[in-house]
Design a protein around this motif. Structure first.
Motif, PDB file in Angstrom:
ATOM      1  N   LEU A  71       0.826  -1.217   0.000  1.00  0.00           N
ATOM      2  CA  LEU A  71       0.000   0.000   0.000  1.00  0.00           C
ATOM      3  C   LEU A  71       0.855   1.259   0.000  1.00  0.00           C
ATOM      4  O   LEU A  71       0.546   2.231  -0.696  1.00  0.00           O
ATOM      5  N   ASN A  72       1.939   1.241   0.765  1.00  0.00           N
ATOM      6  CA  ASN A  72       2.847   2.385   0.793  1.00  0.00           C
ATOM      7  C   ASN A  72       3.464   2.613  -0.588  1.00  0.00           C
ATOM      8  O   ASN A  72       3.532   3.754  -1.067  1.00  0.00           O
ATOM      9  N   LEU A  73       3.890   1.542  -1.230  1.00  0.00           N
ATOM     10  CA  LEU A  73       4.525   1.673  -2.545  1.00  0.00           C
ATOM     11  C   LEU A  73       3.550   2.146  -3.615  1.00  0.00           C
ATOM     12  O   LEU A  73       3.919   2.979  -4.456  1.00  0.00           O
ATOM     13  N   ILE A  74       2.308   1.655  -3.604  1.00  0.00           N
ATOM     14  CA  ILE A  74       1.379   2.122  -4.638  1.00  0.00           C
ATOM     15  C   ILE A  74       1.007   3.585  -4.410  1.00  0.00           C
ATOM     16  O   ILE A  74       0.803   4.319  -5.371  1.00  0.00           O
ATOM     17  N   ASN A  75       0.960   3.999  -3.139  1.00  0.00           N
ATOM     18  CA  ASN A  75       0.714   5.421  -2.867  1.00  0.00           C
ATOM     19  C   ASN A  75       1.888   6.271  -3.330  1.00  0.00           C
ATOM     20  O   ASN A  75       1.697   7.332  -3.934  1.00  0.00           O
ATOM     21  N   THR A  76       3.100   5.803  -3.049  1.00  0.00           N
ATOM     22  CA  THR A  76       4.300   6.529  -3.465  1.00  0.00           C
ATOM     23  C   THR A  76       4.401   6.626  -4.987  1.00  0.00           C
ATOM     24  O   THR A  76       4.758   7.668  -5.531  1.00  0.00           O
ATOM     25  N   LYS A  77       4.057   5.536  -5.660  1.00  0.00           N
ATOM     26  CA  LYS A  77       4.136   5.488  -7.128  1.00  0.00           C
ATOM     27  C   LYS A  77       2.887   6.067  -7.786  1.00  0.00           C
ATOM     28  O   LYS A  77       2.800   6.129  -9.009  1.00  0.00           O
ATOM     29  N   ASN A  78       1.907   6.444  -6.955  1.00  0.00           N
ATOM     30  CA  ASN A  78       0.666   7.065  -7.431  1.00  0.00           C
ATOM     31  C   ASN A  78      -0.075   6.183  -8.445  1.00  0.00           C
ATOM     32  O   ASN A  78      -0.492   6.645  -9.497  1.00  0.00           O
ATOM     33  N   GLY A 118       5.883  -4.992 -11.378  1.00  0.00           N
ATOM     34  CA  GLY A 118       4.827  -4.033 -11.698  1.00  0.00           C
ATOM     35  C   GLY A 118       5.101  -2.651 -11.134  1.00  0.00           C
ATOM     36  O   GLY A 118       4.698  -1.645 -11.708  1.00  0.00           O
ATOM     37  N   LEU A 119       5.795  -2.621 -10.011  1.00  0.00           N
ATOM     38  CA  LEU A 119       6.147  -1.338  -9.384  1.00  0.00           C
ATOM     39  C   LEU A 119       7.445  -0.756  -9.932  1.00  0.00           C
ATOM     40  O   LEU A 119       7.802   0.374  -9.620  1.00  0.00           O
ATOM     41  N   GLY A 120       8.158  -1.549 -10.726  1.00  0.00           N
ATOM     42  CA  GLY A 120       9.433  -1.083 -11.277  1.00  0.00           C
ATOM     43  C   GLY A 120      10.545  -1.053 -10.248  1.00  0.00           C
ATOM     44  O   GLY A 120      11.429  -0.197 -10.314  1.00  0.00           O
ATOM     45  N   LEU A 144      -1.782  -1.673 -10.437  1.00  0.00           N
ATOM     46  CA  LEU A 144      -0.694  -2.580 -10.079  1.00  0.00           C
ATOM     47  C   LEU A 144      -0.991  -3.989 -10.572  1.00  0.00           C
ATOM     48  O   LEU A 144      -0.103  -4.657 -11.103  1.00  0.00           O
ATOM     49  N   SER A 145      -2.225  -4.425 -10.430  1.00  0.00           N
ATOM     50  CA  SER A 145      -2.560  -5.776 -10.881  1.00  0.00           C
ATOM     51  C   SER A 145      -2.303  -5.930 -12.382  1.00  0.00           C
ATOM     52  O   SER A 145      -1.788  -6.957 -12.824  1.00  0.00           O
TER      53      SER A 145
END
Length: 78
Positions: free
Chosen positions: A12-19, A58-60, A25-26
């Protein structure tokens, strides 16, 4: 903190950071939204390491970057 909770928070922290959204992400990770959503909502157990690797792709980020966070310092087995 339990390991599964730490992994959830890290994602959750990473998807928020990566916007990006969980759905985004899926798509980028090649993981079904229902699989990812079930884990994030606590309806399923910790994901396999291969799934976390796909999430990282997916997050790079690299796998070691995922676990290189203070949230994993004092985790306990689920």
């Amino acid at each position: 903190m339990q390991l599964s909770e730490a992994v959830r928070k890290r994602i959750l922290n990473l998807i928020n950071t990566k916007n990006i959204t969980l759905h985004g992400l899926s798509l980028k990770a090649g993981i079904s939204y229902s699989t990812l959503s079930s884990f994030i909502n606590g309806k399923s157990d910790s994901p396999k390491l291969a799934t976390i690797l796909h999430i990282c792709e997916g997050l790079g980020i690299e796998l070691h970057e995922f676990f290189d966070d203070k949230i994993f310092k004092d985790v306990e087995e689920d």
